[in-house]
Design a protein around this motif. Structure first.
Motif, PDB file in Angstrom:
ATOM      1  N   HIS A 284       5.562   6.838   4.655  1.00  0.00           N
ATOM      2  CA  HIS A 284       4.770   6.198   3.602  1.00  0.00           C
ATOM      3  C   HIS A 284       5.189   4.739   3.500  1.00  0.00           C
ATOM      4  O   HIS A 284       6.107   4.391   2.758  1.00  0.00           O
ATOM      5  CB  HIS A 284       4.963   6.913   2.267  1.00  0.00           C
TER       6      HIS A 284
ATOM      7  N   LYS B 128      -7.019   8.086   4.032  1.00  0.00           N
ATOM      8  CA  LYS B 128      -6.239   8.207   2.800  1.00  0.00           C
ATOM      9  C   LYS B 128      -7.208   8.402   1.645  1.00  0.00           C
ATOM     10  O   LYS B 128      -8.116   7.589   1.447  1.00  0.00           O
ATOM     11  CB  LYS B 128      -5.412   6.939   2.592  1.00  0.00           C
TER      12      LYS B 128
ATOM     13  N   ASN C  19       4.457  -1.219  -1.273  1.00  0.00           N
ATOM     14  CA  ASN C  19       3.516  -0.909  -2.347  1.00  0.00           C
ATOM     15  C   ASN C  19       3.435  -2.101  -3.320  1.00  0.00           C
ATOM     16  O   ASN C  19       2.369  -2.469  -3.800  1.00  0.00           O
ATOM     17  CB  ASN C  19       4.026   0.358  -3.037  1.00  0.00           C
TER      18      ASN C  19
ATOM     19  N   HIS D  99       3.454   0.794   3.382  1.00  0.00           N
ATOM     20  CA  HIS D  99       2.250  -0.057   3.351  1.00  0.00           C
ATOM     21  C   HIS D  99       2.562  -1.418   3.954  1.00  0.00           C
ATOM     22  O   HIS D  99       3.599  -2.010   3.652  1.00  0.00           O
ATOM     23  CB  HIS D  99       1.756  -0.239   1.917  1.00  0.00           C
TER      24      HIS D  99
ATOM     25  N   ASP E 185       7.198   4.448   0.386  1.00  0.00           N
ATOM     26  CA  ASP E 185       6.228   3.585  -0.286  1.00  0.00           C
ATOM     27  C   ASP E 185       6.658   2.112  -0.231  1.00  0.00           C
ATOM     28  O   ASP E 185       6.286   1.311  -1.085  1.00  0.00           O
ATOM     29  CB  ASP E 185       5.986   4.022  -1.735  1.00  0.00           C
TER      30      ASP E 185
END
Ligand code: ZN
Length: 431
Positions: free
Chosen positions: A70, A198, A327, A72, A324
């Motif tokens: 995960h 997603k 994020n 980004h 993440d």
């Protein structure tokens, strides 16, 4: 990119990403981009490997490169001085490319990217695969498919002139409110070469914004096109309906009840809780400029999420490691990827080896390479990292990159002396 060099890694301790115990390294032999052999060489093989480049790992720890499921790359471009249009497709791609270098230098040889702006991440993945840029293996989604009220729905923040009904084009989400819109967007993103879709349910999971029928339609269309499907699902209903619809993996699952988790166990898909980003906000948030109210909110949510994931683990559901990162600008790249493992050990009760498997062999599915990377075994792709400190004795080693001695991706030793990027000042999040 493949080189046909022979590299022998000798000495030290081997953590192969599958076995439950570390063992003395019996010798790891890399030819081109493949681990051709793990174990002692026969007399004939010794001749073959006589001229190999030798990496002496004595006193060190050899393991598969980390995979972050995960991460980004183009979601948040930060507020850099002099940047007038940070959300342009062009700037997003440059930003994501810069992040890729930092991630690889931290020992992360594969990332799954569940959502970003434009098709910036597709461009960066292709640039890495084509040899234009250095970075981890990337498996990418496009913009998140989000109904009204989903986490990526930015329609309220934009005037219709700018965004229209589907939200602004520079946002990380594309609004889909009917089955037709969901299916069309899957087809469109497939046309633009994403690896996965997603879907985004509500921010905190307090309402369910996406129906089981919509999820089934997305999964059916995506799977027909060989795409994976993942979902931001903090809620009870969205977790259960995602499982019933057969998504490939589910993020978060904070409010999942026993019954919801039974549905996930029956569906057989893993959960990626992605504790690291809220954890950073709770633990380091004051210095990073997070308002106290936000830190309290995240702390409460984390506690709920820990309990749900403990129950998921008791049911035998695979728990995978994603952070993440990216994020927000505060969750910068190349810094936190190993931290999820420490949280798994401390809060979920995993053994260090179990946590390592969640970021290596088990995580390979989230980059589309199940059984091909994430383990140091004969025939695996040569993604290998070496530490000078025992990650089993202290799992936090895995995000302390001063202990990282070598990164090999696809059989190539990564030159980490040339950074290829400048360190950035981290900007505090907006409340
Ligand atoms: Zn995310």
């Amino acid at each position: 990119m493949t080189t046909q060099q022979r590299i022998a890694i000798t000495g030290g301790t081997l953590i192969d990403g599958i076995a439950s115990e570390a063992r003395p390294n019996p010798g790891v032999y890399v030819f081109g981009n493949v681990i051709s052999k793990v174990g002692p060489l026969s007399d004939g093989e010794k001749q073959e490997w006589a001229s190999a480049k030798v990496i002496d790992a004595s006193g060190q720890y050899v393991m598969p490169g980390l995979i972050d499921s995960h991460c980004h790359m183009s979601l948040h471009q930060g507020a850099l001085p002099g940047v007038k249009f940070p959300s342009s497709a062009e700037f997003c791609a440059l930003w994501a490319g810069r992040n890729a270098t930092q991630i690889l230098h931290a020992g992360v040889t594969g990332i799954s990217v569940p959502g970003g702006k434009w098709f910036a991440d597709v461009a960066v993945r292709d640039s890495i695969n084509g040899g234009l840029l250095k970075g981890p293996r990337m498996f990418v989604a496009g913009r998140g498919l989000t109904p009204y009220g989903g986490i990526f729905d930015q329609t309220l923040a934009w005037t219709p002139e700018l965004g229209g009904d589907t939200g602004p084009t520079a946002s990380a989400g594309v609004v889909c409110n009917t089955i037709d819109q969901f299916v069309t967007e899957v087809r469109r993103q497939s046309r633009f070469a994403v690896d996965m879709i997603k879907v985004a349910d509500s921010y905190w999971g307090d309402i369910q914004t996406v129906s089981q029928a919509e999820l089934r339609a997305v999964v059916e269309e995506a799977h027909r096109r060989n795409l994976k499907v993942c979902i931001h699902a903090r809620g009870s209903g969205s977790t259960r309906d995602s499982a019933k619809a057969g998504v490939d993996w589910i993020f978060h699952c904070d409010w999942a009840t026993d019954e919801d988790l039974d549905a996930v166990a029956a569906g057989g898909m893993p959960i990626v809780p992605a504790f690291t980003s809220p954890h950073i906000a709770v633990v380091h948030g004051a210095q990073l400029g997070f308002p106290e109210k936000m830190r309290d909110r995240l702390k409460r949510q984390l506690d709920v999420n820990y309990r749900a994931i403990q129950k998921a683990r008791e049911r035998g559901i695979r728990i995978l490691a994603g952070t993440d990162s990216g994020n927000l600008a505060a969750y910068g790249h190349g810094r936190w990827h190993g931290m999820e493992l420490e949280i798994f050990v401390k809060e979920i009760g995993m053994s260090p080896m179990e946590a390592i498997r969640s970021a290596t062999s088990l995580n390979a599915m989230t980059i589309g390479l199940e059984g091909r990377t994430g383990a140091i075994q004969d025939g695996m792709l040569a993604d290998i990292i070496i530490w000078d400190r025992d990650p089993i004795a202290d799992i936090s080693t895995l995000y302390k990159t001063e202990h990282l001695k070598l990164v090999m991706k696809d059989g190539e030793i990564v030159d980490r002396t040339t950074e290829g990027y400048l360190p950035l000042k981290i900007e505090p999040p907006r409340a």
